[in-house]
Structure formats: structure tokens, C-alpha cells
Design an enzyme around this catalytic site. Structure first.
Site, PDB file in Angstrom:
ATOM      1  N   ASN A  25       0.810  -1.221   0.000  1.00 22.76           N
ATOM      2  CA  ASN A  25       0.000   0.000   0.000  1.00 22.76           C
ATOM      3  C   ASN A  25       0.843   1.271   0.000  1.00 22.76           C
ATOM      4  OD1 ASN A  25      -2.299   1.864   1.166  1.00 22.76           O
ATOM      5  ND2 ASN A  25      -0.695   1.856   2.724  1.00 22.76           N
ATOM      6  N   TYR A  28       4.012   9.738 -10.761  1.00 19.84           N
ATOM      7  CA  TYR A  28       2.972   8.914 -10.106  1.00 19.84           C
ATOM      8  C   TYR A  28       2.181   8.090 -11.136  1.00 19.84           C
ATOM      9  CZ  TYR A  28      -0.847   7.968  -6.743  1.00 19.84           C
ATOM     10  OH  TYR A  28      -1.775   7.379  -5.919  1.00 19.84           O
ATOM     11  N   LYS A  36       2.413   3.962 -11.065  1.00 18.57           N
ATOM     12  CA  LYS A  36       1.183   3.186 -10.835  1.00 18.57           C
ATOM     13  C   LYS A  36       0.845   2.357 -12.083  1.00 18.57           C
ATOM     14  CE  LYS A  36       0.090   4.228  -6.551  1.00 18.57           C
ATOM     15  NZ  LYS A  36       0.162   3.232  -5.468  1.00 18.57           N
ATOM     16  N   THR A  77      -6.719  11.710   3.118  1.00 19.06           N
ATOM     17  CA  THR A  77      -5.444  11.344   3.767  1.00 19.06           C
ATOM     18  C   THR A  77      -4.427  12.473   3.577  1.00 19.06           C
ATOM     19  OG1 THR A  77      -4.505  10.381   1.773  1.00 19.06           O
ATOM     20  CG2 THR A  77      -5.804   8.898   3.163  1.00 19.06           C
TER      21      THR A  77
HETATM   22  N1  LIG Z   1      -5.304   9.295  -0.968  1.00 19.69           N
HETATM   23  C1  LIG Z   1      -5.870   9.121  -2.148  1.00 19.69           C
HETATM   24  O1  LIG Z   1      -6.788   9.857  -2.538  1.00 19.69           O
HETATM   25  C2  LIG Z   1      -5.435   7.978  -3.026  1.00 19.69           C
HETATM   26  C3  LIG Z   1      -6.064   7.816  -4.276  1.00 19.69           C
HETATM   27  C4  LIG Z   1      -5.706   6.732  -5.085  1.00 19.69           C
HETATM   28  C5  LIG Z   1      -4.733   5.852  -4.654  1.00 19.69           C
HETATM   29  N2  LIG Z   1      -4.133   6.040  -3.448  1.00 19.69           N
HETATM   30  C6  LIG Z   1      -3.120   5.057  -3.038  1.00 19.69           C
HETATM   31  O2  LIG Z   1      -3.467   4.549  -1.752  1.00 19.69           O
HETATM   32  C7  LIG Z   1      -2.279   4.169  -1.022  1.00 19.69           C
HETATM   33  C8  LIG Z   1      -2.286   4.806   0.345  1.00 19.69           C
HETATM   34  O3  LIG Z   1      -2.283   6.219   0.185  1.00 19.69           O
HETATM   35  P1  LIG Z   1      -2.600   7.207   1.394  1.00 19.69           P
HETATM   36  O4  LIG Z   1      -3.435   8.285   0.822  1.00 19.69           O
HETATM   37  O5  LIG Z   1      -3.024   6.449   2.593  1.00 19.69           O
HETATM   38  O6  LIG Z   1      -1.120   7.828   1.627  1.00 19.69           O
HETATM   39  P2  LIG Z   1      -0.494   8.551   2.903  1.00 19.69           P
HETATM   40  O7  LIG Z   1      -1.531   9.013   3.840  1.00 19.69           O
HETATM   41  O8  LIG Z   1       0.469   9.529   2.343  1.00 19.69           O
HETATM   42  O9  LIG Z   1       0.314   7.336   3.614  1.00 19.69           O
HETATM   43  C9  LIG Z   1       1.375   6.733   2.915  1.00 19.69           C
HETATM   44  C10 LIG Z   1       1.953   5.589   3.737  1.00 19.69           C
HETATM   45  O10 LIG Z   1       3.089   5.104   3.001  1.00 19.69           O
HETATM   46  C11 LIG Z   1       4.223   5.118   3.862  1.00 19.69           C
HETATM   47  N3  LIG Z   1       5.437   5.457   3.150  1.00 19.69           N
HETATM   48  C12 LIG Z   1       5.653   6.515   2.327  1.00 19.69           C
HETATM   49  N4  LIG Z   1       6.943   6.567   1.979  1.00 19.69           N
HETATM   50  C13 LIG Z   1       7.564   5.525   2.590  1.00 19.69           C
HETATM   51  C14 LIG Z   1       8.883   5.054   2.640  1.00 19.69           C
HETATM   52  N5  LIG Z   1       9.893   5.690   2.003  1.00 19.69           N
HETATM   53  N6  LIG Z   1       9.156   3.945   3.366  1.00 19.69           N
HETATM   54  C15 LIG Z   1       8.177   3.324   4.053  1.00 19.69           C
HETATM   55  N7  LIG Z   1       6.903   3.712   4.034  1.00 19.69           N
HETATM   56  C16 LIG Z   1       6.598   4.809   3.327  1.00 19.69           C
HETATM   57  C17 LIG Z   1       3.928   6.206   4.901  1.00 19.69           C
HETATM   58  O11 LIG Z   1       4.632   5.912   6.097  1.00 19.69           O
HETATM   59  P3  LIG Z   1       5.880   6.760   6.677  1.00 19.69           P
HETATM   60  O12 LIG Z   1       5.751   8.166   6.206  1.00 19.69           O
HETATM   61  O13 LIG Z   1       5.744   6.588   8.155  1.00 19.69           O
HETATM   62  O14 LIG Z   1       7.083   6.064   6.133  1.00 19.69           O
HETATM   63  C18 LIG Z   1       2.427   6.031   5.115  1.00 19.69           C
HETATM   64  O15 LIG Z   1       2.184   5.038   6.069  1.00 19.69           O
HETATM   65  C19 LIG Z   1      -1.112   4.585  -1.934  1.00 19.69           C
HETATM   66  O16 LIG Z   1      -0.683   3.482  -2.672  1.00 19.69           O
HETATM   67  C20 LIG Z   1      -1.730   5.629  -2.858  1.00 19.69           C
HETATM   68  O17 LIG Z   1      -1.026   5.737  -4.073  1.00 19.69           O
HETATM   69  C21 LIG Z   1      -4.443   7.091  -2.635  1.00 19.69           C
END
Ligand SMILES: NC(=O)c1ccc[n+]([C@@H]2O[C@H](COP(=O)([O-])OP(=O)(O)OC[C@H]3O[C@@H](n4cnc5c(N)ncnc54)[C@H](OP(=O)(O)O)[C@@H]3O)[C@@H](O)[C@H]2O)c1
Length: 250
Positions: free
Chosen positions: A85, A152, A156, A189
Site C-alpha cells: 500500500n 505517479y 502506478k 489522507t
Molecule cells: N489518498 C488518495 O486519494 C489515493 C487515491 C488513489 C490511490 N491512493 C493510493 O493509496 C495508497 C495509500 O495512500 P494514502 O493516501 O493512505 O497515503 P499517505 O496518507 O500519504 O500514507 C502513505 C503511507 O506510506 C508510507 N510510506 C511513504 N513513503 C515511505 C517510505 N519511504 N518507506 C516506508 N513507508 C513509506 C507512509 O509511512 P511513513 O511516512 O511513516 O514512512 C504512510 O504510512 C497509496 O498506494 C496511494 O497511491 C491514494
């Protein structure tokens, strides 16, 4: 016992996935650079163990997953799920104005790390007779080009093609392993906060994304995670190679 390894559990969707899996008695191993104490203290039927890792560092990623595999090989595993994720949206910027190190980190976290981990994972469990499920979290951006999201959209799209290709291999090899994509659509998020903070020269659609927030169009991560966790908990009906989109399932 049911085990699940989830990347990016410190916040956002990954934290919700971990919590809801624990509600369904999964023992969750979470990874991120930051811990998530609320998961450890959640008092749910499943347990939470955290591994600190920077997924942009590929040696550290490989070493950490080798430790996790060693730890899991001691456990009585009835099922083993891997949810990839963790991802970055940055750099949000037109090509020609980005820093090389940000681009390297981006590709490592979003694409190379899931590829390396999938390879290690399939190798580690080959002779163990445990049906594996791998869910890779994707985005609508994989199939849509967005100004300012060149990195991005590319990573993806790469993750989608990789997942689809591995699914074909696993099917032809008759392993019984399942690898799927999950598209969570837009959620409330920190990643969305970062998108809204871009300036219009970096991201032309920024006003549209500000409106998603002010018009309450961003979904709660618990609601989105529940859709994935319900599928993961019903392993039999999960379809290898399928693209599960929250938009079709809510
Ligand atoms: N939010 C949206 O609207 C949306 C839409 C479509 C798809 N997505 C996808 O959904 C997934 C989750 O997104 P989210 O919105 O929950 O993102 P988020 O709130 O930014 O959280 C991202 C997570 O990834 C971890 N991460 C980032 N860089 C890292 C690194 N270098 N090493 C280890 N862990 C890392 C972060 O942990 P740390 O910072 O603690 O390392 C955090 O736990 C992603 O794959 C994103 O592409 C999100």
C-alpha cells in the site's frame, strides 16, 4: 492462524487496512518509517507488530523482508496476505523541474520495492504449501495522464502491468497464489493534503482537488479499507489478476 503484512501502516489507508484486518483476527505485521502506537494498543482480536523501514532504500527493504520471512516461518500459518500500500505522490511537478533524488525515491517506493518484495515473497514461500494473496494498491492515475503527476502515473501504471504479468505467471504455474490490484479512489489522507498544497504551475487540477475536500467527496479510509479487507478475508472468492475498484464495490 491468519497473518497479513501491510506496507505504509503509519497513517492513511494502510493504518485502516491494518486495523480492520486485526478486527478480523489477522496478526498484522506493518511497515513504515514511523510507528503506529494506536494499532499496538488497539485491543483487537489480532495483534500488531511494526517494522521500521524506508522503502526507498532497497537494501534495507530486502533485509527487512528477509527478517519478516524468518519470523513468519516460525509461525503456524493458515493464510498469508501481503498488501503493498505504501506510496508517494511527490514530486508533483512538470518534467524538467524535478530533483533526481526525489524521482529515485519515488520509483523505489512505488514500483521497485513492490517488485523486489513480490520476488522475495514468492521465492520464500514456494515450497511451503501456503496459498498466498498479494494485493497491490493502485490508483486511477495508472490509466489516466494528469499534468504534474508524470512520476505517479508512470509508477502506478508500471505496478498495474507488473501485477497483471505476475498473475498470468502464477496462473500458468498452477501455484494457487493470487495477486490482485485494489484501486481505493480518492480518500481523505495526508497524500490528498499534499496534492492540495501544490501550486497551479505544478498541478493544474489543484482547484478541483481542493473542491473534493471542501465538498466532502474524499472517502474515509476505514470505509475504503473495509472493502479490501472483506475481499482478503474471503480468499476463496478472490480472483487472481483482478482489478478491484472501490467505485464498483461500494
Ligand atoms: N489518498 C488518495 O486519494 C489515493 C487515491 C488513489 C490511490 N491512493 C493510493 O493509496 C495508497 C495509500 O495512500 P494514502 O493516501 O493512505 O497515503 P499517505 O496518507 O500519504 O500514507 C502513505 C503511507 O506510506 C508510507 N510510506 C511513504 N513513503 C515511505 C517510505 N519511504 N518507506 C516506508 N513507508 C513509506 C507512509 O509511512 P511513513 O511516512 O511513516 O514512512 C504512510 O504510512 C497509496 O498506494 C496511494 O497511491 C491514494
Amino acid at each position: 492462524m491468519k497473518y497479513a503484512v501491510v506496507t505504509g501502516t503509519s497513517k492513511g489507508l494502510g493504518a485502516s487496512i491494518a486495523k480492520l484486518l486485526m478486527e478480523k483476527s489477522f496478526h498484522v505485521i506493518g511497515l513504515a518509517r514511523h510507528d503506529n502506537p494506536s494499532l499496538k494498543e488497539a485491543g483487537l482480536p489480532g495483534t500488531y507488530t511494526h517494522y521500521h523501514v524506508d522503502l526507498s532504500d532497497l537494501d534495507e527493504t530486502e533485509h527487512t523482508f528477509q527478517q519478516i520471512i524468518e519470523h513468519l516461518k516460525e509461525k503456524p500459518l493458515d493464510s498469508l496476505h501481503l498488501v503493498q500500500n505504501a506510496a508517494l505522490v511527490s514530486p508533483i511537478e512538470q518534467a524538467g523541474k524535478q530533483s533526481t533524488s526525489q524521482l529515485v525515491d519515488h520509483v523505489h517506493v512505488n514500483l521497485l520495492s513492490p517488485i523486489i518484495v513480490t520476488n522475495l515473497w514468492l521465492d520464500a514461500w514456494r515450497d511451503q504449501n501456503i496459498p498466498l494473496v498479494i494485493a497491490n494498491v493502485t490508483s486511477g492515475a495508472a490509466n489516466r495522464s494528469v499534468y504534474g503527476w508524470n512520476a505517479y502515473c508512470s509508477t502506478k501504471a508500471g505496478l498495474d502491468r507488473y501485477t497483471d504479468t505476475v498473475a498470468i505467471e502464477q496462473a500458468q504455474l498452477n501455484t494457487g497464489n493470487k495477486i490482485v490490484l485494489f484501486d481505493p479512489s480518492i480518500m481523505d489522507t495526508d497524500m490528498q493534503g499534499e496534492i492540495r498544497s501544490a501550486n497551479p504551475s505544478q498541478f493544474v487540477d489543484v482547484e478541483k482537488f481542493k473542491a473534493y475536500k471542501s465538498e466532502h467527496k474524499l472517502r474515509d479510509t476505514d470505509i475504503v479499507a473495509a472493502v479490501l479487507v472483506d475481499r482478503l478475508d474471503d480468499e476463496e472468492s478472490l480472483e487472481n489478476g483482478k482489478y478491484y475498484s472501490v467505485k464498483d464495490l461500494l
